[in-house]
Write an enzyme that holds these catalytic residues in place. Structure first.
Site, PDB file in Angstrom:
ATOM      1  N   ASN A  44       0.369  -1.070  -0.146  1.00  0.00           N
ATOM      2  CA  ASN A  44      -0.244   0.276  -0.067  1.00  0.00           C
ATOM      3  C   ASN A  44       0.788   1.159  -0.148  1.00  0.00           C
ATOM      4  O   ASN A  44       0.294   2.477   0.152  1.00  0.00           O
ATOM      5  CB  ASN A  44      -0.962   0.257   0.861  1.00  0.00           C
ATOM      6  N   HIS A 130     -14.535  -1.618   4.539  1.00  0.00           N
ATOM      7  CA  HIS A 130     -13.491  -2.249   5.661  1.00  0.00           C
ATOM      8  C   HIS A 130     -14.072  -2.893   6.906  1.00  0.00           C
ATOM      9  O   HIS A 130     -14.851  -1.764   7.710  1.00  0.00           O
ATOM     10  CB  HIS A 130     -12.417  -1.277   5.706  1.00  0.00           C
ATOM     11  N   GLU A 174     -15.836   3.824   2.054  1.00  0.00           N
ATOM     12  CA  GLU A 174     -14.938   4.277   1.717  1.00  0.00           C
ATOM     13  C   GLU A 174     -15.203   5.384   0.656  1.00  0.00           C
ATOM     14  O   GLU A 174     -15.811   5.097  -0.316  1.00  0.00           O
ATOM     15  CB  GLU A 174     -13.802   3.403   1.447  1.00  0.00           C
ATOM     16  N   SER A 178     -11.246  -0.665  -0.780  1.00  0.00           N
ATOM     17  CA  SER A 178      -9.068  -1.465  -1.550  1.00  0.00           C
ATOM     18  C   SER A 178      -9.406  -2.587  -2.100  1.00  0.00           C
ATOM     19  O   SER A 178      -8.853  -3.264  -2.241  1.00  0.00           O
ATOM     20  CB  SER A 178      -9.105  -1.589  -0.020  1.00  0.00           C
ATOM     21  N   ASP A 203     -14.209   7.503   4.994  1.00  0.00           N
ATOM     22  CA  ASP A 203     -12.921   6.351   4.835  1.00  0.00           C
ATOM     23  C   ASP A 203     -11.767   6.931   3.664  1.00  0.00           C
ATOM     24  O   ASP A 203     -12.139   6.569   2.619  1.00  0.00           O
ATOM     25  CB  ASP A 203     -12.984   5.284   5.564  1.00  0.00           C
ATOM     26  N   HIS A 206      -7.291   4.778   1.625  1.00  0.00           N
ATOM     27  CA  HIS A 206      -6.413   4.573   0.034  1.00  0.00           C
ATOM     28  C   HIS A 206      -6.651   6.035  -1.529  1.00  0.00           C
ATOM     29  O   HIS A 206      -6.055   5.561  -2.246  1.00  0.00           O
ATOM     30  CB  HIS A 206      -6.834   3.334  -0.628  1.00  0.00           C
ATOM     31  N   LYS A 237      -0.791   3.897   4.041  1.00  0.00           N
ATOM     32  CA  LYS A 237      -0.851   3.719   2.189  1.00  0.00           C
ATOM     33  C   LYS A 237       0.118   4.480   2.029  1.00  0.00           C
ATOM     34  O   LYS A 237       1.378   4.198   2.452  1.00  0.00           O
ATOM     35  CB  LYS A 237      -2.467   3.803   2.743  1.00  0.00           C
TER      36      LYS A 237
HETATM   37  C1  LIG Z   1      -6.272   0.363   6.770  1.00  0.00           C
HETATM   38  C2  LIG Z   1      -7.315   0.363   5.885  1.00  0.00           C
HETATM   39  C3  LIG Z   1      -7.439   1.217   7.542  1.00  0.00           C
HETATM   40  C4  LIG Z   1      -6.521   1.057   8.383  1.00  0.00           C
HETATM   41  O1  LIG Z   1      -5.243   1.745   8.289  1.00  0.00           O
HETATM   42  P1  LIG Z   1      -4.669   1.269   9.093  1.00  0.00           P
HETATM   43  O2  LIG Z   1      -3.643   3.070   9.783  1.00  0.00           O
HETATM   44  O3  LIG Z   1      -3.982   0.342   8.744  1.00  0.00           O
HETATM   45  O4  LIG Z   1      -4.707   0.820  10.904  1.00  0.00           O
HETATM   46  C5  LIG Z   1      -8.911   1.642   8.268  1.00  0.00           C
HETATM   47  N1  LIG Z   1      -9.762   1.955   6.346  1.00  0.00           N
HETATM   48  C6  LIG Z   1      -9.597   1.410   5.456  1.00  0.00           C
HETATM   49  C7  LIG Z   1     -10.085   1.422   3.815  1.00  0.00           C
HETATM   50  C8  LIG Z   1      -8.500   0.741   5.318  1.00  0.00           C
HETATM   51  O5  LIG Z   1      -7.527   0.122   3.969  1.00  0.00           O
END
Ligand SMILES: *Cc1c(COP(=O)(O)O)cnc(C)c1O
Length: 383
Positions: A44, A130, A174, A178, A203, A206, A237
């Protein structure tokens, strides 16, 4: 112990067992296992920032100045001035009045959702959200309604039927998914949120660093920074580091500092991580070519695979090759591994049943030559 044995045997039988796989070393240029180098399609670290000299230097300087640990949670004495500078910078980046740093993206979602949403409230969420969002929802005790992935008619129907039975309503999605590599339908989500008087939480884990003219994410790209109430994201990421955050109204942050348990009951991030995150945001500003090149490469790779007849999805740096069967996804990923590629099979429950896939994460460091060779080596999996 019988429960454990049954669980493991069931997973093994269905090609669903997972195990750890220690690498010797990893960098954007490749990942090494037992001395062998692989082209890394599983990272990532989209912009290749995890090894960027400016971020390394920021970490080294912070370690020399502040030591390696924060020493306490932020509400005790682990609250350093640089963390507030980071929060100011995020707020500016996301064009929101205030921001709050969490120790990881996972902890951010868990703490934010469980604190903001309560038993009298309702949450509408995308089927592909997620696990950290789902866990936050479960912990909140709110009523929850899942809408089919990006299906705005379905969401509209659910809102029409359920919204008025509850005090407050939240829509959570999101912005870049992802596992499918597609984006949410933000304009329609904003319309629905306004029509049914909901709060919209997105969120951008990504999307941050990649979309939008300033690289702040899909919300910026769509010109909806003002309309989206709360923007969550992660430094883990594209920013190549670690940590999570939320940006929004000041009163929401005041509340979360007092109510989000994953914020309150965990030691503050190490100072070096905070310094690196500040340096990372600087780089997003100063090196926009990274996100431009990345998105061009991803489109190039996806189109080439499509032309060869492969079932690929998405419109972002994430390119899933849909194979359906769990065993088949493992076979292709294994064949690619033999040929020097690290591209992981993704199976249920991470993705829906019958939709097992090999997921390719494109990063800035993948040249056209690497991508061309990868396409022809993917074809060889079928010889
Ligand atoms: C990776 C991810 C998270 C968690 O983030 P971390 O910093 O790895 O704990 C939360 N939401 C989404 C959509 C993610 O891809």
């Amino acid at each position: 112990m019988e429960k454990i044995e049954n669980f493991l045997r069931e997973r093994e039988k269905n090609h669903l067992i997972r195990f750890l796989n220690p690498a010797d070393y990893r960098a954007p240029a490749g990942i090494f296992f037992n001395g062998k180098k692989y082209v890394d399609f599983s990272s990532n670290d989209y912009l290749g920032l995890s090894h960027h000299p400016a971020l390394r230097d920021a970490a080294k300087q912070a370690v020399d100045k502040f030591g390696v640990g924060a020493g306490a949670s932020r509400l005790l004495s682990g609250d350093l001035g640089i963390c507030h500078r980071l929060e100011e910078k995020i707020a500016e980046f996301k064009r929101k009045p205030q921001a709050l740093v969490f120790n990881s993206g996972y902890q951010a979602n868990l703490g934010i959702i469980s604190a903001l949403c309560g038993k009298d409230d309702v949450i509408f969420f995308d089927r592909l959200d997620h696990a950290s969002i789902i866990d936050g929802i479960v912990l909140s005790g709110s009523r929850m309604f899942r809408f089919a992935h990006n299906d705005m008619n379905h969401l509209d129907l659910l809102l029409k039927k359920e919204r008025r039975k509850f005090k407050e309503a939240f829509i959570i999605t999101e912005t870049v998914f992802s596992m499918d590599g597609d984006k949410c339908r933000l304009t329609e989500l904003v319309d629905l949120k306004e029509k049914y008087n909901c709060r919209l939480i997105v969120d951008e884990a990504h999307a941050t660093g990649i979309f939008g003219a300033r690289g702040s994410g899909v919300v910026e790209e769509m010109g909806l920074l003002e309309q989206v109430d709360l923007i969550m994201g992660a430094f883990s990421k594209a920013l190549g580091s670690f940590g999570g955050y939320l940006a929004g109204e000041k009163r929401v942050m005041d509340y979360l500092i007092n109510a989000a348990r994953s914020f309150i009951y965990s030691t503050a991030l190490p100072p070096a991580v905070i310094a690196v995150n500040l340096a990372g945001l600087d780089l997003i500003e100063k090196e926009p070519f990274r996100r431009r090149v990345l998105l061009e490469s991803a489109e190039y790779f996806r189109e080439k695979l499509r032309q060869k007849g492969f079932n690929v999805r998405g419109e972002t740096q994430i390119v899933p090759l849909i194979l359906g069967d769990n065993g088949e996804a493992l076979r292709v990923s294994g064949k690619l591994q033999e040929q020097g590629y690290w591209a992981r099979a993704v199976r249920p429950p991470t993705v829906p049943r019958r939709e097992a896939r090999v997921r390719f994460s494109i990063i800035y460091d993948h040249s056209k030559e690497i991508l061309d060779r990868a396409v022809s080596d993917i074809e060889k999996c079928y010889d």
